[in-house]
Design a protein around this motif. Sequence first.
Motif: not given
Length: 433
Positions: A171-197
């Motif tokens: 879960r993550r809080a966002f500052d704008s448009a989450v209630t009306v957005a057509d698509r979400l662009v988000v960054a998440a970490r795969p298990a076992g790595t510090g990279d962000l996808v």
Amino acid sequence: MSTQQTTPRDDTLWRRIVRELADDLAVDAQARDRAGKAPGDEVGRLQEAGLPAFLTAADPDPALGGGGHGADLRTACSAVRELSAADSSVGELLAHHYALSWTSRFLATPSGLTGSAGPAGRPGETFPRLDARTAAEGWLLAGSTDPTPPAGSPGLALTRADRGGWLLDGRRAFDSAVTVADRLVVAARPAGTGDLVVVLVDPARPGVFTEPAADRVGQRLAGAGTVVFEHVPVPRSRVLGILPADEHAVAPFTTLAPLVLRLLLVHVALGIAEGALAEARDVNRTAPPPEPAPRATPAQDQPVDPYLLLSYGELATAAHTAAAVAERAADALAGGLRAGWTLGFEERADLAVLVAAAETVTGRAAVQLTTRILELVEGAPPAAPGAGGGGPGFDRFWRNARALTARTRPAHRLRDIGDHYLHNGHTRLARSA
């Protein structure tokens, strides 16, 4: 929220479209702020005007079937600034959309491919340029690629799906448009790595739940909220790119992404200040003048309060100063974007300092100016019939300025500026810097 839209293509046309939309938003801005509803109607107005496609290149891949205005960053900042003078919530959600629409560009390799490899080095499918796809589909984007989740938010995680791709949770809080957005662009970490996808998610998919933010002090119509993801499938074709854990492995051009968002939000704050100042001027112009002094000369028949003139002189100067700093940063960052993958670390550091200076100066000016204006319009009659009293109507500017600038850390920005000035130090190339 996708709708058929027009696309402004020349400077004269887009300026007229932005001005007319700002005038339209200003008419009922106070009433909409009090109602505090989700900004569905506001997003519809933006899409009808074609503004979400504003930063898209004029000639994208013909296979996508769409096109944009091809505006540069300075033009986008100008549009956000003018709209924010009328309704800063709308300006903020458009600012986030613009910054996110360039995600695939910032995460591409110099050869132009995105999503070409996963964290484990597996090849992936190239996702079409996000801004072009967004323009073609009429999408409004929301989300964040900031690697640091807000306080109290555990962030997002990815796990490998049995049949390829990923499963998104958290879960993550966002500052704008989450209630009306057509698509979400988000960054998440795969298990076992510090990279962000960084991935693209359809909020209408099963497992995606949106919780609108309630009782916000300001920016009530920005559509802020929290999004919960429960085992949401993410195909590899929806991977926009990867941010390595080692920030020194990130190209300077990629690290312009957070600077673009910050500069766009600077112009939201600048719009708040200029909008408040203009409306207060209208109120004070229509207010009855003070009673003339006894035995006044004809030249003194309509005296002007010298303290009122002094106050407006100070406030107008503060607004002009903030505008000059913000415009200088916009010019410089537009040049950095044009440099693309040839941008160097030194040049990126200089750009970060200019954006930090604009952020600090404009944030302070917006809060101080909207605070002073509450004093100047107190007790004044409304500028237009039915607009309400001066004071009660103007508190929205102050609340919006406070809500917007409360997220920044001016002391940190000033330390970065000081380090750069004294020691020619680099501001940290963090992905959220």
